[in-house]
Scaffold this motif. Structure first.
Motif, PDB file in Angstrom:
ATOM      1  N   MET A  98     -16.857  18.181  48.725  1.00 25.77           N
ATOM      2  CA  MET A  98     -16.524  17.296  47.683  1.00 25.77           C
ATOM      3  C   MET A  98     -16.758  17.863  46.463  1.00 25.77           C
ATOM      4  O   MET A  98     -17.873  18.743  46.539  1.00 25.77           O
ATOM      5  N   LYS A  99     -15.744  18.134  45.362  1.00 26.12           N
ATOM      6  CA  LYS A  99     -15.869  19.171  44.155  1.00 26.12           C
ATOM      7  C   LYS A  99     -16.239  18.144  42.923  1.00 26.12           C
ATOM      8  O   LYS A  99     -15.656  17.117  42.883  1.00 26.12           O
ATOM      9  N   ILE A 100     -17.328  18.598  42.355  1.00 25.40           N
ATOM     10  CA  ILE A 100     -17.823  17.673  41.094  1.00 25.40           C
ATOM     11  C   ILE A 100     -17.648  18.744  39.889  1.00 25.40           C
ATOM     12  O   ILE A 100     -18.202  19.841  39.862  1.00 25.40           O
ATOM     13  N   LEU A 101     -17.085  18.136  38.812  1.00 29.39           N
ATOM     14  CA  LEU A 101     -17.232  18.670  37.402  1.00 29.39           C
ATOM     15  C   LEU A 101     -18.086  18.087  36.578  1.00 29.39           C
ATOM     16  O   LEU A 101     -17.779  17.075  36.461  1.00 29.39           O
ATOM     17  N   HIS A 108     -13.108  19.967  26.278  1.00 30.50           N
ATOM     18  CA  HIS A 108     -11.704  19.936  25.835  1.00 30.50           C
ATOM     19  C   HIS A 108     -11.031  19.715  26.839  1.00 30.50           C
ATOM     20  O   HIS A 108     -11.028  20.110  27.926  1.00 30.50           O
ATOM     21  N   GLU A 109     -10.242  18.639  26.360  1.00 27.57           N
ATOM     22  CA  GLU A 109      -9.166  17.804  27.143  1.00 27.57           C
ATOM     23  C   GLU A 109      -8.250  18.949  28.203  1.00 27.57           C
ATOM     24  O   GLU A 109      -8.155  18.757  29.241  1.00 27.57           O
ATOM     25  N   ARG A 110      -7.539  20.083  27.195  1.00 26.32           N
ATOM     26  CA  ARG A 110      -6.905  20.875  27.931  1.00 26.32           C
ATOM     27  C   ARG A 110      -7.499  21.915  29.100  1.00 26.32           C
ATOM     28  O   ARG A 110      -6.980  21.849  30.081  1.00 26.32           O
ATOM     29  N   GLU A 111      -8.704  22.184  28.517  1.00 28.54           N
ATOM     30  CA  GLU A 111      -9.510  23.016  29.833  1.00 28.54           C
ATOM     31  C   GLU A 111      -9.908  22.098  30.946  1.00 28.54           C
ATOM     32  O   GLU A 111     -10.006  22.600  32.135  1.00 28.54           O
ATOM     33  N   MET A 112     -10.295  20.871  30.614  1.00 29.09           N
ATOM     34  CA  MET A 112     -10.713  19.920  31.696  1.00 29.09           C
ATOM     35  C   MET A 112      -9.660  19.575  32.447  1.00 29.09           C
ATOM     36  O   MET A 112      -9.531  19.612  33.842  1.00 29.09           O
ATOM     37  N   GLY A 113      -8.507  19.091  32.039  1.00 27.03           N
ATOM     38  CA  GLY A 113      -7.320  19.232  32.794  1.00 27.03           C
ATOM     39  C   GLY A 113      -6.740  20.337  33.687  1.00 27.03           C
ATOM     40  O   GLY A 113      -6.574  19.985  34.853  1.00 27.03           O
ATOM     41  N   ARG A 114      -7.044  21.521  33.072  1.00 26.01           N
ATOM     42  CA  ARG A 114      -6.423  22.477  33.906  1.00 26.01           C
ATOM     43  C   ARG A 114      -7.334  22.704  35.069  1.00 26.01           C
ATOM     44  O   ARG A 114      -7.097  23.010  36.223  1.00 26.01           O
ATOM     45  N   LEU A 115      -8.862  22.767  35.017  1.00 26.54           N
ATOM     46  CA  LEU A 115      -9.676  22.859  35.815  1.00 26.54           C
ATOM     47  C   LEU A 115      -9.704  21.808  36.896  1.00 26.54           C
ATOM     48  O   LEU A 115      -9.441  22.010  38.188  1.00 26.54           O
ATOM     49  N   ILE A 116      -9.365  20.386  36.597  1.00 27.88           N
ATOM     50  CA  ILE A 116      -9.385  19.503  37.603  1.00 27.88           C
ATOM     51  C   ILE A 116      -8.087  19.672  38.321  1.00 27.88           C
ATOM     52  O   ILE A 116      -7.983  19.492  39.551  1.00 27.88           O
ATOM     53  N   ALA A 117      -6.852  19.873  37.875  1.00 29.16           N
ATOM     54  CA  ALA A 117      -5.572  20.162  38.392  1.00 29.16           C
ATOM     55  C   ALA A 117      -5.699  21.663  39.398  1.00 29.16           C
ATOM     56  O   ALA A 117      -5.358  21.318  40.561  1.00 29.16           O
ATOM     57  N   GLU A 135      -8.654  23.129  40.577  1.00 32.54           N
ATOM     58  CA  GLU A 135      -9.550  23.248  41.608  1.00 32.54           C
ATOM     59  C   GLU A 135      -9.764  21.982  42.312  1.00 32.54           C
ATOM     60  O   GLU A 135     -10.446  21.949  43.121  1.00 32.54           O
ATOM     61  N   HIS A 136      -8.954  20.922  41.978  1.00 35.39           N
ATOM     62  CA  HIS A 136      -8.997  19.621  42.843  1.00 35.39           C
ATOM     63  C   HIS A 136     -10.428  19.041  42.696  1.00 35.39           C
ATOM     64  O   HIS A 136     -10.742  18.607  43.841  1.00 35.39           O
ATOM     65  N   TYR A 137     -10.951  18.781  41.804  1.00 39.23           N
ATOM     66  CA  TYR A 137     -12.081  18.189  41.538  1.00 39.23           C
ATOM     67  C   TYR A 137     -12.058  16.556  41.843  1.00 39.23           C
ATOM     68  O   TYR A 137     -10.956  16.225  41.440  1.00 39.23           O
ATOM     69  N   ASP A 138     -12.884  16.190  42.552  1.00 38.49           N
ATOM     70  CA  ASP A 138     -13.076  14.373  42.933  1.00 38.49           C
ATOM     71  C   ASP A 138     -13.676  13.863  41.891  1.00 38.49           C
ATOM     72  O   ASP A 138     -13.559  12.651  41.872  1.00 38.49           O
TER      73      ASP A 138
END
Length: 91
Positions: free
Chosen positions: A1-4, A37-46, A48-51
């Motif tokens: 499981m991946k956590i941001l 930062h929404e852009r950075e977080m969206g890029r990371l979530i997409a 790295e596939h964070y859960d």
């Protein structure tokens, strides 16, 4: 499981968040960090596939983070969100 773990920009380390990250890594979780930062977080979530997305929430950021979370949840409905830190603890 991946956590941001989402943390505010600050000039010093947040020992509570770092301790939580160490504990999670010790139990086999993959942990990443992001600023609010929404852009950075969206890029990371997409990418790295964070859960799970966990916010460190100060009162000054609370309304912004709720809005940011709504926006991210609209794009990533599978994402489980948590809010921690001083604001959720005291309010």
């Amino acid at each position: 499981m991946k956590i941001l773990l989402a943390v505010p920009a600050c000039d010093r380390e947040n020992l509570g968040v770092l301790g939580l990250a160490r504990l999670l890594k010790g139990h086999g979780y993959s942990v990443g960090f992001s600023l609010f930062h929404e852009r950075e977080m969206g890029r990371l979530i997409a990418g790295e596939h964070y859960d799970i997305l966990a916010y460190y929430t100060l009162s000054v950021h609370a309304r912004y983070l709720l809005s940011l979370n709504r926006s991210l949840k609209a794009r990533f409905p599978h994402l489980l969100s948590f809010f921690g830190g001083p604001h959720p603890t005291f309010f």
